[in-house]
Design an enzyme around this catalytic site. Structure first.
Site, PDB file in Angstrom:
ATOM      1  CE  LYS A   5      -3.871   2.078   2.577  1.00  0.00           C
ATOM      2  NZ  LYS A   5      -4.759   1.952   3.756  1.00  0.00           N
ATOM      3  CB  SER A  60      -8.258   3.660   2.868  1.00  0.00           C
ATOM      4  OG  SER A  60      -7.342   3.088   3.785  1.00  0.00           O
ATOM      5  CB  SER A  92      -8.294   0.745   5.706  1.00  0.00           C
ATOM      6  OG  SER A  92      -8.995   1.952   5.563  1.00  0.00           O
TER       7      SER A  92
END
Ligand code: GLN
Length: 487
Positions: free
Chosen positions: A79, A154, A178
């Protein structure tokens, strides 16, 4: 279909170990997949094919010496909120669009020591604020199961990339859900570790008392393997806990007979989609069939307050953490300013997207003189009550199970104009971060052709129990074997 497509980490490890395939071949095959699939999925902000090939060559040298660990030579994705030395780390924000970290996050050091192959940096909601990936300043990521739908957020790029088969595992971060939400939307396993278990050194901070890094993978075993690699004490993170890391794969025996599992009624919220409810209830029945002792009458009465508590605490911490983006130290600088104040104002005006600004304003308000007691302090008190309720429940139960989300992946654009609707997607995941406990989301069926996740929670530092229950369920079902048509 290539024989190297859609492997699990454990399968790829066997192939590498037996020298049936080299990391170079494996990595080339996955680079090809990234090239083929990215136009549909848009999961990556930065592709790092060159780095991946170098790392693969190094992994092959290691393997030739007989030095192989579970992740050696295996393609993974990170990420874009996790710092990678010399590789752009953007947080999907204009503010950090050209930011190249001078150091690696602790998890990257650990993965590199284990012989990782990094395929790219995954798209996300800007600064990890969001539930759909539509808050990325660059482009939205799509759900590989239906590209008209969101992958969740997210960590949407981390989830979509693994679901599409662009890598075998990925890392995300979870402040309020997330990792678990996108795992449930994309038919993956996603783990939010206990607060303090994985070092946050080099994780760009959103809400420091809630943030944790964790893995995504297609199976519980793979998730445990990645987690074993990234977990552990780090003196550079003052909240890292010095507790011995267990061997997280030794608990994968499929035997949950006699384990006590509680089902808190408050998580079956009003407005929950019936198809999701049905899948989750079926999954709970399955756990009972496997010999667990299930109590469906558990109550955690302060659960409904978790959303309000989170949306005071997380923005408050974010407003402080994001003060550093001022156009002076690093990151985006608004070019034509007259004076210092204008530099700061304009940099923040043009560098941040609307959701990030909304959070900064909410947090600044909640912390301001005159409102602090009513909002921030009150939220901290309710946080303590939520923690106590969980502690009480874990005196009686080994684990709690709930839906991961009240809905399946929604259509792109559907909740974009209504922040409250977007926030409500996280009702089932937020309490876990507030209490700092670990939780996992595992594939638990489908509704309207889209994946549904089952969330399992345990007491602090008891990730083992999550893996044990998750593995037993996975052995008894084949949801995790379903692949999106795209992959
Ligand atoms: N969706 C939640 C939020 O927008 C949680 C995000 C996260 O876990 N990073 O804050």
């Amino acid at each position: 279909m290539n024989q190297l497509d859609n492997l699990t980490v454990a399968q790829a490890h066997q192939l590498l170990k037996k020298r049936e395939v080299s990391s170079t071949d494996l990595t080339s095959a996955y680079i090809e997949r990234v090239e083929k699939l990215e136009s549909h999925v848009q999961a990556l902000v930065t592709r790092t094919a060159e780095v991946a090939m170098q790392q693969a060559a190094r992994a092959d040298e290691r393997i030739a010496r007989g030095d192989i660990q579970p992740l050696t030579g295996i393609p993974g994705i990170i990420k874009d909120v996790i710092c990678t030395k010399g590789i752009r780390t953007t947080c999907s924000s204009k503010m950090l669009e050209n930011f190249i970290p001078p150091y690696n996050a602790a998890v990257i050091e650990r993965l590199q020591a284990a012989g990782m192959v990094m395929m790219g940096k995954a798209n996300m909601d800007e600064f990890a604020m969001g539930s759909s990936n539509e808050n990325s300043a660059f482009f939205p990521t799509r759900n590989p199961w239906d590209i008209t739908r969101v992958p969740g957020g997210s960590s949407g790029g981390s989830a979509a990339s693994v679901a599409a088969g662009e890598a075998l595992y990925s890392l995300g971060s979870d402040t309020g859900g997330s990792i678990r939400l996108p795992a449930s939307f994309c038919n993956l396993v996603g783990l939010k570790p206990t607060y303090g278990r994985v070092s946050r050194y080099g994780l760009v901070a959103f809400a420091s008392s809630l943030d944790q890094i964790g893995p995504f993978a297609r199976t519980v075993t793979d998730t445990a393997l990645v987690f074993s690699t990234i977990a552990g004490y780090d003196e550079r993170d003052s909240t890292s806990v010095n507790i011995e890391a267990d061997n997280f794969t030794s608990c994968l025996d499929g035997d949950i007979r006699g384990m006590k599992i509680g089902v808190p009624g408050e998580y079956f919220v009003e407005g929950m989609q019936p198809g999701v409810k049905k899948a989750v209830e079926d999954a709970i029945n399955k756990l009972e069939e496997l010999g667990a002792v299930v109590d469906r009458s558990v109550s955690l009465p302060s659960t409904p307050y978790a959303l309000a508590v989170y949306y005071i605490l997380a923005p408050s911490e974010a407003s402080a953490n994001l003060a550093r983006y001022d156009g002076v130290k690093y990151g985006y600088v608004y070019p034509d300013s007259e004076n210092m104040w204008e530099v700061m104002e304009k940099t923040r005006e043009f560098g941040f997207g609307p959701e990030v600004k909304r959070r900064i304003m909410l947090g600044t308000y909640a912390l301001s003189a005159g409102y602090y007691d009513a909002y921030y302090l009150k939220a901290q008190k309710v946080r303590t009550i939520i923690c106590r309720e969980f502690s009480g429940a874990f005196e009686k139960y080994d684990a709690l199970v709930t839906p991961t989300a009240p809905c399946i992946a929604f259509k792109m654009g559907e909740k974009l104009d209504d922040p409250l609707q977007m926030y409500l997607t996280d009702v089932c995941t937020l309490p876990v971060n507030i209490a700092g406990i670990p939780a996992i989301s595992i594939p638990a069926g489908f509704s309207e052709g889209m994946p549904v996740g089952l969330q399992i929670m345990a007491k602090p530092f008891d990730e083992k129990t999550l893996f044990k229950i998750g593995y037993a369920y996975e052995q008894a079902t084949d949801w995790h074997k379903h692949m999106p048509a795209l992959a």
